[in-house]
Motif scaffolding. Structure first.
Motif, PDB file in Angstrom:
ATOM      1  N   GLY A 103      54.947  69.319  19.032  1.00 25.48           N
ATOM      2  CA  GLY A 103      55.835  68.445  19.806  1.00 25.48           C
ATOM      3  C   GLY A 103      55.137  67.171  20.248  1.00 25.48           C
ATOM      4  O   GLY A 103      53.941  66.972  19.999  1.00 25.48           O
ATOM      5  N   PRO A 104      55.871  66.284  20.936  1.00 23.20           N
ATOM      6  CA  PRO A 104      55.296  64.999  21.364  1.00 23.20           C
ATOM      7  C   PRO A 104      54.207  65.148  22.424  1.00 23.20           C
ATOM      8  O   PRO A 104      53.395  64.234  22.602  1.00 23.20           O
ATOM      9  CB  PRO A 104      56.505  64.235  21.917  1.00 23.20           C
ATOM     10  N   ARG A 105      54.152  66.287  23.125  1.00 21.20           N
ATOM     11  CA  ARG A 105      53.111  66.496  24.138  1.00 21.20           C
ATOM     12  C   ARG A 105      51.900  67.248  23.595  1.00 21.20           C
ATOM     13  O   ARG A 105      50.913  67.438  24.300  1.00 21.20           O
ATOM     14  CB  ARG A 105      53.686  67.284  25.324  1.00 21.20           C
ATOM     15  N   SER A 106      51.993  67.695  22.340  1.00 25.14           N
ATOM     16  CA  SER A 106      50.972  68.611  21.833  1.00 25.14           C
ATOM     17  C   SER A 106      49.605  67.949  21.653  1.00 25.14           C
ATOM     18  O   SER A 106      48.582  68.630  21.698  1.00 25.14           O
ATOM     19  CB  SER A 106      51.423  69.256  20.519  1.00 25.14           C
ATOM     20  N   CYS A 107      49.567  66.633  21.462  1.00 26.53           N
ATOM     21  CA  CYS A 107      48.269  65.957  21.337  1.00 26.53           C
ATOM     22  C   CYS A 107      47.411  66.205  22.575  1.00 26.53           C
ATOM     23  O   CYS A 107      46.184  66.364  22.475  1.00 26.53           O
ATOM     24  CB  CYS A 107      48.460  64.455  21.124  1.00 26.53           C
ATOM     25  N   TYR A 108      48.057  66.277  23.715  1.00 29.49           N
ATOM     26  CA  TYR A 108      47.356  66.525  24.984  1.00 29.49           C
ATOM     27  C   TYR A 108      47.196  68.026  25.227  1.00 29.49           C
ATOM     28  O   TYR A 108      46.091  68.521  25.456  1.00 29.49           O
ATOM     29  CB  TYR A 108      48.129  65.881  26.127  1.00 29.49           C
ATOM     30  N   ASP A 109      48.321  68.764  25.129  1.00 32.60           N
ATOM     31  CA  ASP A 109      48.298  70.201  25.424  1.00 32.60           C
ATOM     32  C   ASP A 109      47.308  70.933  24.519  1.00 32.60           C
ATOM     33  O   ASP A 109      46.451  71.683  24.980  1.00 32.60           O
ATOM     34  CB  ASP A 109      49.691  70.816  25.227  1.00 32.60           C
ATOM     35  N   GLU A 110      47.453  70.716  23.207  1.00 35.13           N
ATOM     36  CA  GLU A 110      46.607  71.434  22.263  1.00 35.13           C
ATOM     37  C   GLU A 110      45.185  70.871  22.239  1.00 35.13           C
ATOM     38  O   GLU A 110      44.228  71.607  21.994  1.00 35.13           O
ATOM     39  CB  GLU A 110      47.227  71.398  20.856  1.00 35.13           C
ATOM     40  N   GLY A 111      45.047  69.584  22.515  1.00 34.03           N
ATOM     41  CA  GLY A 111      43.707  69.006  22.614  1.00 34.03           C
ATOM     42  C   GLY A 111      42.912  69.653  23.736  1.00 34.03           C
ATOM     43  O   GLY A 111      41.734  70.013  23.573  1.00 34.03           O
ATOM     44  N   LYS A 112      43.564  69.831  24.874  1.00 34.47           N
ATOM     45  CA  LYS A 112      42.898  70.458  26.021  1.00 34.47           C
ATOM     46  C   LYS A 112      42.650  71.941  25.787  1.00 34.47           C
ATOM     47  O   LYS A 112      41.642  72.496  26.238  1.00 34.47           O
ATOM     48  CB  LYS A 112      43.736  70.249  27.292  1.00 34.47           C
ATOM     49  N   ARG A 113      43.560  72.602  25.083  1.00 36.26           N
ATOM     50  CA  ARG A 113      43.353  74.016  24.760  1.00 36.26           C
ATOM     51  C   ARG A 113      42.147  74.168  23.829  1.00 36.26           C
ATOM     52  O   ARG A 113      41.315  75.068  24.015  1.00 36.26           O
ATOM     53  CB  ARG A 113      44.626  74.608  24.132  1.00 36.26           C
ATOM     54  N   CYS A 114      42.062  73.276  22.844  1.00 34.26           N
ATOM     55  CA  CYS A 114      40.924  73.322  21.923  1.00 34.26           C
ATOM     56  C   CYS A 114      39.615  73.029  22.666  1.00 34.26           C
ATOM     57  O   CYS A 114      38.581  73.663  22.397  1.00 34.26           O
ATOM     58  CB  CYS A 114      41.124  72.328  20.787  1.00 34.26           C
ATOM     59  N   ALA A 115      39.650  72.089  23.606  1.00 44.05           N
ATOM     60  CA  ALA A 115      38.445  71.774  24.393  1.00 44.05           C
ATOM     61  C   ALA A 115      37.991  73.011  25.180  1.00 44.05           C
ATOM     62  O   ALA A 115      36.789  73.294  25.253  1.00 44.05           O
ATOM     63  CB  ALA A 115      38.720  70.608  25.339  1.00 44.05           C
ATOM     64  N   GLU A 116      38.939  73.758  25.751  1.00 44.74           N
ATOM     65  CA  GLU A 116      38.571  74.986  26.457  1.00 44.74           C
ATOM     66  C   GLU A 116      37.891  75.968  25.503  1.00 44.74           C
ATOM     67  O   GLU A 116      36.891  76.611  25.847  1.00 44.74           O
ATOM     68  CB  GLU A 116      39.813  75.648  27.072  1.00 44.74           C
ATOM     69  N   THR A 117      38.430  76.083  24.286  1.00 41.46           N
ATOM     70  CA  THR A 117      37.828  76.962  23.281  1.00 41.46           C
ATOM     71  C   THR A 117      36.388  76.546  23.012  1.00 41.46           C
ATOM     72  O   THR A 117      35.473  77.386  22.976  1.00 41.46           O
ATOM     73  CB  THR A 117      38.634  76.905  21.970  1.00 41.46           C
ATOM     74  N   LEU A 118      36.168  75.252  22.825  1.00 43.11           N
ATOM     75  CA  LEU A 118      34.823  74.749  22.561  1.00 43.11           C
ATOM     76  C   LEU A 118      33.874  75.046  23.709  1.00 43.11           C
ATOM     77  O   LEU A 118      32.735  75.478  23.500  1.00 43.11           O
ATOM     78  CB  LEU A 118      34.880  73.234  22.300  1.00 43.11           C
ATOM     79  N   PHE A 119      34.334  74.822  24.930  1.00 45.93           N
ATOM     80  CA  PHE A 119      33.480  75.083  26.097  1.00 45.93           C
ATOM     81  C   PHE A 119      33.080  76.557  26.157  1.00 45.93           C
ATOM     82  O   PHE A 119      31.911  76.886  26.380  1.00 45.93           O
ATOM     83  CB  PHE A 119      34.188  74.653  27.388  1.00 45.93           C
ATOM     84  N   MET A 120      34.034  77.442  25.937  1.00 47.91           N
ATOM     85  CA  MET A 120      33.726  78.865  26.028  1.00 47.91           C
ATOM     86  C   MET A 120      32.844  79.317  24.865  1.00 47.91           C
ATOM     87  O   MET A 120      31.965  80.173  25.034  1.00 47.91           O
ATOM     88  CB  MET A 120      35.009  79.688  26.095  1.00 47.91           C
ATOM     89  N   ASP A 121      33.038  78.724  23.676  1.00 50.10           N
ATOM     90  CA  ASP A 121      32.206  79.103  22.538  1.00 50.10           C
ATOM     91  C   ASP A 121      30.782  78.571  22.674  1.00 50.10           C
ATOM     92  O   ASP A 121      29.822  79.263  22.310  1.00 50.10           O
ATOM     93  CB  ASP A 121      32.850  78.624  21.230  1.00 50.10           C
ATOM     94  N   TYR A 122      30.618  77.354  23.196  1.00 51.63           N
ATOM     95  CA  TYR A 122      29.264  76.839  23.463  1.00 51.63           C
ATOM     96  C   TYR A 122      28.579  77.706  24.527  1.00 51.63           C
ATOM     97  O   TYR A 122      27.369  77.920  24.475  1.00 51.63           O
ATOM     98  CB  TYR A 122      29.319  75.378  23.928  1.00 51.63           C
ATOM     99  N   HIS A 123      29.363  78.196  25.475  1.00 48.93           N
ATOM    100  CA  HIS A 123      28.815  79.071  26.515  1.00 48.93           C
ATOM    101  C   HIS A 123      28.352  80.401  25.919  1.00 48.93           C
ATOM    102  O   HIS A 123      27.228  80.855  26.160  1.00 48.93           O
ATOM    103  CB  HIS A 123      29.888  79.305  27.580  1.00 48.93           C
ATOM    104  N   ARG A 124      29.214  81.000  25.085  1.00 50.64           N
ATOM    105  CA  ARG A 124      28.880  82.308  24.515  1.00 50.64           C
ATOM    106  C   ARG A 124      27.807  82.208  23.431  1.00 50.64           C
ATOM    107  O   ARG A 124      26.901  83.039  23.367  1.00 50.64           O
ATOM    108  CB  ARG A 124      30.152  82.952  23.922  1.00 50.64           C
ATOM    109  N   GLN A 125      27.920  81.187  22.577  1.00 46.39           N
ATOM    110  CA  GLN A 125      27.019  81.105  21.415  1.00 46.39           C
ATOM    111  C   GLN A 125      25.664  80.493  21.758  1.00 46.39           C
ATOM    112  O   GLN A 125      24.636  80.940  21.253  1.00 46.39           O
ATOM    113  CB  GLN A 125      27.694  80.307  20.299  1.00 46.39           C
ATOM    114  N   TYR A 126      25.670  79.464  22.631  1.00 51.47           N
ATOM    115  CA  TYR A 126      24.435  78.733  22.910  1.00 51.47           C
ATOM    116  C   TYR A 126      23.944  78.875  24.348  1.00 51.47           C
ATOM    117  O   TYR A 126      22.905  78.325  24.709  1.00 51.47           O
ATOM    118  CB  TYR A 126      24.625  77.241  22.608  1.00 51.47           C
ATOM    119  N   GLY A 127      24.728  79.582  25.178  1.00 49.78           N
ATOM    120  CA  GLY A 127      24.304  79.756  26.562  1.00 49.78           C
ATOM    121  C   GLY A 127      24.448  78.510  27.420  1.00 49.78           C
ATOM    122  O   GLY A 127      23.810  78.404  28.469  1.00 49.78           O
TER     123      GLY A 127
END
Length: 320
Positions: A145-169
């Motif tokens: 949808g028209p809001r997904s650039c923000y919604d999904e961008g922020k969801r993906c950023a959360e994924t990255l933060f948690m994966d950097y936390h789990r994988q690299y500490g």
């Protein structure tokens, strides 16, 4: 450790924005050295003009989609357009800012061993079918949808933060921000508080989309920044996400009526069709923040609106 005792060197991306400028001010007030990074897409020099001569404040014009090489102790990643008007203006750049920006600040945090904060959003919950929204709720988001650039961008950023936390500490903090308002909001950002105040002060019609029955919870900016700082100072295994927002819920119509009363405006309320994917309800469950941070909002809507109206009144008067 040097990072959390006494003075720290702190990077704030998006530091010239509404939230970023208040955060820079707070961190300087606590004695830290602050590097404000902003590309001024939605941030404004006027927001941090009063800080430019401060001996512990530096400003760098830079886009977080490009890697940044600096030495810092803490990072607050606030860089991203946050209102529908701005993030839909250039949706590709919006999602790049969320995703590439997250990768770049996480890479920096990993290299310099810095604690890093991600300003996520209640938009990760989409148009929720669970109310209020706890952090355990996965959301109901339209990915195309028209809001997904923000919604999904922020969801993906959360994924990255948690994966950097789990994988690299990497030491991360993820906060989901609900509607926030206060001085230095962009007057043309399309958000209800700034829209209503500007329209009321100008005596223009106040525009409500739909019947005005959709609800929002409004957190004053000082309360939110207090939550940021407490979360970053918290030791222990709590990367988040944590909701930060005001659990008191108001309809959009109630907000409009309160703004008209507080401004003594002659504005009329007019109704227009609801935009696509506009959430019907938005209210945080803040029990995690209360339990782990000892945090809850202190500023009531009436008081916060008065402060915000005074700022907008002065800004609009100065523009004439």
């Amino acid at each position: 450790m040097r990072r959390y005792n006494g003075r720290s060197q702190i990077l704030v991306t998006g530091g010239a924005g509404f939230l970023g400028s208040h955060l820079c001010e707070r961190l300087l007030g606590e004695g830290h050295e602050v590097l404000c990074v902003d590309n001024f897409f939605t941030g404004a020099r006027r927001n941090i003009e009063h800080l430019l001569d401060h001996p512990r404040f530096d400003l760098m014009r830079h886009d977080v989609t490009v890697p940044l090489v600096v030495e810092v102790d803490e990072i607050y990643n606030l860089a991203c357009p946050a209102s529908p008007v701005h993030y839909q203006h250039n949706p590709v750049q919006t999602i790049k800012t969320s995703v590439h920006g997250a990768i770049n600040v996480l890479g920096l945090a990993q290299r310099v061993n810095a604690r890093v904060f991600q300003a996520s959003t209640s938009e990760v919950y989409g148009d929720p079918d669970t109310h209020p929204q706890p952090e355990s709720y996965w959301g109901r988001v339209n990915p195309v949808g028209p809001r997904s650039c923000y919604d999904e961008g922020k969801r993906c950023a959360e994924t990255l933060f948690m994966d950097y936390h789990r994988q690299y500490g990497v030491d991360v903090r993820v906060a989901r921000i609900f509607n926030t308002y206060g001085p230095r909001m962009h007057p043309n950002d399309g958000r209800v508080v700034s829209n209503f105040i500007v329209q009321a002060l100008r005596g223009e019609d106040i525009t409500i989309y739909g019947a005005g029955e959709q609800t929002r919870s409004f957190c004053y900016v000082d309360d939110l920044i207090e939550g940021f700082v407490r979360f970053m100072a918290q030791e222990g295994p709590l990367p988040g996400p944590i909701n930060l927002g005001n659990p008191r819920e108001f309809t959009i119509l109630q907000l409009a009526e309160q703004v008209i009363n507080l401004t003594n405006s002659s504005s009329r309320i007019v109704f227009k069709p609801l935009p696509q994917d506009d959430p019907k309800q938005r209210r945080p469950d803040i029990r995690l923040a209360e339990q782990h941070l000892g945090w809850e909002p202190q500023v009531q809507l009436h008081e916060g609106l008065m402060r915000t109206i005074a700022w907008f009144d002065e800004m609009l008067s100065a523009a004439h």
